[in-house]
Design an enzyme around this catalytic site. Structure first.
Site, mmCIF file in Angstrom:
data_model
loop_
_atom_site.group_PDB
_atom_site.id
_atom_site.type_symbol
_atom_site.label_atom_id
_atom_site.label_comp_id
_atom_site.label_asym_id
_atom_site.label_seq_id
_atom_site.Cartn_x
_atom_site.Cartn_y
_atom_site.Cartn_z
ATOM 1 N N LEU A 157 0.826 -1.215 0.000
ATOM 2 C CA LEU A 157 0.000 0.000 0.000
ATOM 3 C C LEU A 157 0.859 1.263 0.000
ATOM 4 O O LEU A 157 2.002 1.253 0.453
ATOM 5 C CB LEU A 157 -0.955 0.013 1.193
ATOM 6 C CG LEU A 157 -0.397 -0.003 2.625
ATOM 7 C CD1 LEU A 157 0.168 1.326 3.055
ATOM 8 C CD2 LEU A 157 -1.502 -0.426 3.591
ATOM 9 N N LYS A 158 0.255 2.330 -0.553
ATOM 10 C CA LYS A 158 0.924 3.631 -0.556
ATOM 11 C C LYS A 158 0.239 4.499 0.481
ATOM 12 O O LYS A 158 -0.993 4.610 0.468
ATOM 13 C CB LYS A 158 0.794 4.318 -1.923
ATOM 14 C CG LYS A 158 1.383 3.539 -3.068
ATOM 15 C CD LYS A 158 1.242 4.295 -4.380
ATOM 16 C CE LYS A 158 -0.184 4.339 -4.923
ATOM 17 N NZ LYS A 158 -0.772 3.059 -5.314
ATOM 18 N N LYS A 215 9.170 -7.995 -1.992
ATOM 19 C CA LYS A 215 8.882 -6.672 -1.414
ATOM 20 C C LYS A 215 10.095 -5.740 -1.556
ATOM 21 O O LYS A 215 9.978 -4.585 -1.965
ATOM 22 C CB LYS A 215 8.500 -6.842 0.064
ATOM 23 C CG LYS A 215 8.325 -5.550 0.821
ATOM 24 C CD LYS A 215 7.168 -4.710 0.308
ATOM 25 C CE LYS A 215 7.182 -3.338 0.939
ATOM 26 N NZ LYS A 215 6.140 -2.468 0.436
ATOM 27 N N CYS A 271 9.668 3.686 3.972
ATOM 28 C CA CYS A 271 9.964 2.443 3.242
ATOM 29 C C CYS A 271 11.210 2.505 2.355
ATOM 30 O O CYS A 271 12.178 1.781 2.607
ATOM 31 C CB CYS A 271 8.756 2.039 2.418
ATOM 32 S SG CYS A 271 7.355 1.596 3.459
#
Ligand SMILES: NC(=O)c1ccc[n+]([C@@H]2O[C@H](COP(=O)([O-])OP(=O)(O)OC[C@H]3O[C@@H](n4cnc5c(N)ncnc54)[C@H](O)[C@@H]3O)[C@@H](O)[C@H]2O)c1
Length: 493
Positions: A157-158, A215, A271
């Site tokens: 998700l952003k 990821k 992130c």
């Protein structure tokens, strides 16, 4: 299905709310007492569009609750998500202490078979470590019949679009072990994610290690595109090319696409910086060098200084008596997240050179206050201190030598340019997100410098051809008409 989500941050809270919204019974656990109390009262500790309504709706419907006690939560768990933070350690590696603490607690309180899902971004091998930790606790309890399946289901998700990303994901990556427990996990997770797969099946099944690596590979690829464009922008500046034209030119190629090709002041957030560093560290631990990812990180660190360099070229190194407005503090729009935000680097550098900074962000004022007080000491906000937070964007501009735009919030994209000019001491704009059109800014009488944007007023400003205009006050005493003529002359250079 009975779901436990451990961690009520950006990822955990969104996961918990969205799974409750699709009909599951969800208990969200966080060890932060104040956070749990706020959530139980219907508040939300982070800014994420749509999240507060969804949390309140599901709390009222009795599908979602919050607790500090993982023991209580584990009583009826079919699936347990681990969504706690994995901050970077000093050496750049991911700090797994929170993940492993949760694994230990799961082992202490497991009552029946459950699927344990690693949603936190964790290095390859963490699912195995989580499994050992749980097994060690089960052995201490003498529970030989109990077991878990530990799977990897990284989150993509952003922030700012998190609900939509969770509800309508591009893909759901799930790594399951090749075992009977793995099959049970596949069955349960297929059911759990069914509401998000109705249009077509978006799940990409794979082994656990590949899911863990996916990821990091995804974040490294996105960070690479950003650093690549930032490096191109630097060259564009040198060559007199316009990076936005280049962006449109290459993005139209379907093999490349338009996403993540924007030059700017560098990426931040919770992130990309930490995940690229963790990837480099994980490779080094295996004797490998991630040449591309290392370069991406290096370019980004330099890029956070790009606007500082511009300020120094125009105003020099000694900024005492200078005042700068900052528009945008969060690392990107639609979030209040200040982790590794470029604004922290820029403001830190300006303050160190003696400048006064007046900043405004439509949402991140509180988090920015905490982050900047942490970086620079709380005294920066004292009366007469170097940093002030303005009540609105226009107030931040009063008497400033230049405006630095650092986050491309929608509300900054088409402001009252005439009003802005009237409040600024000098009509100088350093656009760290290439939001404005250089030609329009010139027409409006602003000296404008973007990132890799070709334009005459910016070139003249940087080359000190406008030094008299930047450093002298002469134009302040001119009539409005004479001043406009001087600016017109300035932008015509
Ligand atoms: N933020 C993002 O955009 C994003 C996107 C994808 C993946 N991720 C990854 O997801 C993970 C979580 O990120 P985040 O941004 O949600 O973090 P966050 O810091 O916002 O939230 C983490 C939460 O976990 C809680 N916590 C920590 N240890 C705990 C424990 N032992 N027991 C109970 N609660 C505990 C903290 O109090 C906090 O509320 C990280 O690994 C991150 O890299 C984040």
């Amino acid at each position: 299905m009975n779901v436990v989500v451990v961690g009520a941050g950006y990822v955990g809270l969104v996961t918990a709310a969205c799974l409750a919204e699709s009909g599951n019974q969800v208990v969200c656990v966080d060890h932060d007492q104040a956070r749990v109390a706020l959530l139980l009262a219907g508040g939300v500790p982070i800014y994420e569009p749509g999240l507060e309504d969804m949390v309140q709706r599901n709390l009222q419907a009795g599908r979602l609750t919050f607790t500090q006690s993982i023991r209580e939560a584990m009583a009826h768990a079919d699936v347990v998500f681990i969504a706690v933070g994995t901050p970077p350690k000093e050496d750049g590696s991911a700090d797994l202490q929170h993940v492993l603490t949760v694994a230990r607690q799961i082992g202490q309180h497991l009552q029946a078979f459950a699927v344990v899902v690693n949603k936190s971004t964790v290095p390859v091998g963490t699912a195995a470590a989580v499994r050992s930790e749980i097994h060690a606790q089960l052995a201490i309890r003498g529970e030989r019949g109990l077991d878990v399946a530990v799977v990897s289901n990284p989150e993509f998700l952003k922030e700012g679009a998190a609900i939509d990303d969770f509800m309508r994901p591009d893909r759901i990556v799930i790594g399951v072990p090749d075992s009977a427990e793995g099959e049970r996990a596949r069955h349960l997770l297929t059911r759990l994610y069914m509401p998000f797969n109705r249009h077509h099946d978006r799940t990409v099944w794979m082994d656990v290690v590949s899911a863990e690596l996916t990821k990091y590979a995804a974040n490294a690829m996105l960070a690479t595109r950003i650093s690549f464009m930032n490096e191109m922008a630097l060259l564009a500046d040198g060559l007199g090319a316009d990076i936005d034209s280049v962006r449109r030119g290459i993005g139209a190629d379907q093999r490349i696409g338009h996403s993540f090709l924007y030059a700017g002041t560098g990426y931040g957030g919770s992130c990309f910086p930490k995940d690229t560093r963790a990837l480099v560290h994980a490779a080094a631990a295996r004797g490998a060098t991630m040449c591309v990812v290392e370069a991406v990180e290096k370019v980004n660190t330099a890029q956070k200084q790009a606007l500082v360099t511009t300020v120094r070229r125009v105003f020099g190194d000694k900024l005492a008596g200078r005042r700068f407005a900052i528009w945008g503090l969060a690392f990107k729009p639609n979030t209040d997240d200040m982790r590794e935000a470029p604004s922290r680097t820029v403001i830190g550098a300006l303050v160190q050179m003696g400048a006064q900074v007046v900043a405004f962000d439509p949402v991140a004022q509180h988090t920015a206050h905490a982050a900047l007080a942490d970086d620079l000491g709380p005294a920066v906000f004292a009366p007469g201190g170097a940093v002030q937070l303005a009540d609105n964007a226009m107030d931040a501009l009063d008497g400033v030598d230049a405006l630095l735009l650092l986050t491309e919030w929608k509300c900054f994209q088409n402001p009252d340019f005439l009003g802005m000019g009237g409040r600024m001491r000098r009509k100088v704009v350093f656009d760290g997100r290439n939001v404005y059109d250089p030609a329009v800014m010139q027409e409006l009488g602003f000296a404008y410098v973007g990132i890799g944007r070709r334009n005459e007023s910016g070139r003249a400003l940087l080359n000190k051809e406008l030094a008299h205009w930047v450093t002298g006050d002469a134009h302040h005493h001119l009539t409005a008409q004479a001043r406009n003529e001087a600016i017109a002359q300035m932008v015509a250079i």
